[in-house]
Design a protein around this motif. Structure first.
Motif, PDB file in Angstrom:
ATOM      1  N   UNK A  28       0.846  -1.187   0.000  1.00 37.44           N
ATOM      2  CA  UNK A  28       0.000   0.000   0.000  1.00 37.44           C
ATOM      3  C   UNK A  28       0.887   1.244   0.000  1.00 37.44           C
ATOM      4  N   UNK A  29       0.401   2.276  -0.684  1.00 39.41           N
ATOM      5  CA  UNK A  29       1.117   3.541  -0.748  1.00 39.41           C
ATOM      6  C   UNK A  29       0.696   4.439   0.400  1.00 39.41           C
ATOM      7  N   UNK A  30       0.990   5.753   0.286  1.00 39.32           N
ATOM      8  CA  UNK A  30       0.616   6.712   1.323  1.00 39.32           C
ATOM      9  C   UNK A  30      -0.874   6.669   1.613  1.00 39.32           C
ATOM     10  N   UNK A  31      -1.229   6.723   2.862  1.00 37.59           N
ATOM     11  CA  UNK A  31      -2.630   6.727   3.256  1.00 37.59           C
ATOM     12  C   UNK A  31      -3.289   5.371   3.105  1.00 37.59           C
TER      13      UNK A  31
ATOM     14  N   UNK B 144     -14.693  11.453  -3.133  1.00 32.49           N
ATOM     15  CA  UNK B 144     -14.453  12.786  -2.598  1.00 32.49           C
ATOM     16  C   UNK B 144     -15.643  13.218  -1.748  1.00 32.49           C
ATOM     17  N   UNK B 145     -15.360  13.939  -0.686  1.00 38.02           N
ATOM     18  CA  UNK B 145     -16.392  14.538   0.156  1.00 38.02           C
ATOM     19  C   UNK B 145     -16.394  16.032  -0.099  1.00 38.02           C
TER      20      UNK B 145
ATOM     21  N   UNK C 169      -7.359  14.518  -8.184  1.00 38.76           N
ATOM     22  CA  UNK C 169      -7.507  15.542  -7.143  1.00 38.76           C
ATOM     23  C   UNK C 169      -7.468  14.911  -5.758  1.00 38.76           C
ATOM     24  N   UNK C 170      -6.639  15.500  -4.902  1.00 38.14           N
ATOM     25  CA  UNK C 170      -6.637  15.177  -3.478  1.00 38.14           C
ATOM     26  C   UNK C 170      -7.455  16.204  -2.714  1.00 38.14           C
TER      27      UNK C 170
ATOM     28  N   UNK D 198     -14.497  22.825  -2.946  1.00 37.12           N
ATOM     29  CA  UNK D 198     -15.185  21.855  -3.796  1.00 37.12           C
ATOM     30  C   UNK D 198     -15.185  20.475  -3.144  1.00 37.12           C
ATOM     31  N   UNK D 199     -14.003  19.911  -2.907  1.00 39.88           N
ATOM     32  CA  UNK D 199     -13.975  18.568  -2.320  1.00 39.88           C
ATOM     33  C   UNK D 199     -12.579  18.107  -1.960  1.00 39.88           C
ATOM     34  N   UNK D 200     -12.538  17.081  -1.111  1.00 39.75           N
ATOM     35  CA  UNK D 200     -11.287  16.453  -0.701  1.00 39.75           C
ATOM     36  C   UNK D 200     -11.466  14.950  -0.735  1.00 39.75           C
ATOM     37  N   UNK D 201     -10.392  14.259  -1.071  1.00 40.44           N
ATOM     38  CA  UNK D 201     -10.439  12.805  -1.155  1.00 40.44           C
ATOM     39  C   UNK D 201     -10.772  12.222   0.195  1.00 40.44           C
ATOM     40  N   UNK D 202     -11.678  11.263   0.190  1.00 42.15           N
ATOM     41  CA  UNK D 202     -12.083  10.583   1.435  1.00 42.15           C
ATOM     42  C   UNK D 202     -11.025   9.554   1.798  1.00 42.15           C
TER      43      UNK D 202
END
Length: 174
Positions: free
Chosen positions: A4-7, A29-30, A164-165, A170-174
């Motif tokens: 697994x990578x970051x996060x 995205x939230x 997009x992170x 607008x939004x951020x990755x969940x």
């Protein structure tokens, strides 16, 4: 076993078949500052981007399918809309981080470089009104791209794959 990578996210492992770059990934995205979310299933990024997804807002559910220069939209319980690019570079769907990833993915805008200007077929959500939008993407480096459209400016952060992170407001990755 895949690492697994970051996060804790599994890295994209594309399947090259001829000149087609196929993949199967899901991005979520939230909404930033609003009760909204988007789930996108990306099937292919080259030579043409293929994805399907759902965007949920307080008053709407919007389903989309993007493939081969066409965008199919279904505002659940209300109406559908089928669009073609008609000379635009990309589609841009209101409130959608996925659609802001398209120029970055195609033109590899993750590293510093000159600004790029695009003509977008922009779709307002949830009204589904469509108009052309002149947009500028300026790669700043470290996965940050300055986005401009009219008087609106935002620095959008992308992951190493070009999705997009974080897009403030607008939004951020969940």
């Amino acid at each position: 076993m895949r690492r697994r990578g970051p996060g804790g996210v599994l890295p994209i492992e594309p399947d090259l078949v001829g000149s087609v770059l196929k993949m199967s990934i899901k991005r979520v995205w939230l909404g930033d500052g609003a009760p909204r979310m988007e789930v996108a299933h990306v099937e292919q990024v080259a030579p043409a981007f293929v994805a399907a997804g759902t965007q949920l807002g307080v008053t709407y559910e919007l389903r989309y399918r993007l493939e081969h220069g066409r965008l199919h939209l279904e505002l659940v319980g209300e109406r559908t809309l089928d669009l073609e690019l008609e000379g635009a570079d990309f589609f841009d769907l209101g409130w959608s981080p996925l659609f802001n990833s398209l120029p970055v993915l195609r033109d590899r805008l993750l590293h510093p470089g000159p600004p790029r200007d695009y003509r977008m077929r922009w779709v307002d959500v949830p009204s589904l009104t469509v108009h052309l939008s002149e947009q500028r993407y300026e790669p700043l480096g470290d996965g940050v791209v300055r986005f401009r459209s009219g008087d609106f400016v935002s620095d959008i952060t992308f992951d190493s794959d070009g999705f997009v992170l974080s897009y403030p407001g607008i939004g951020a990755r969940a």
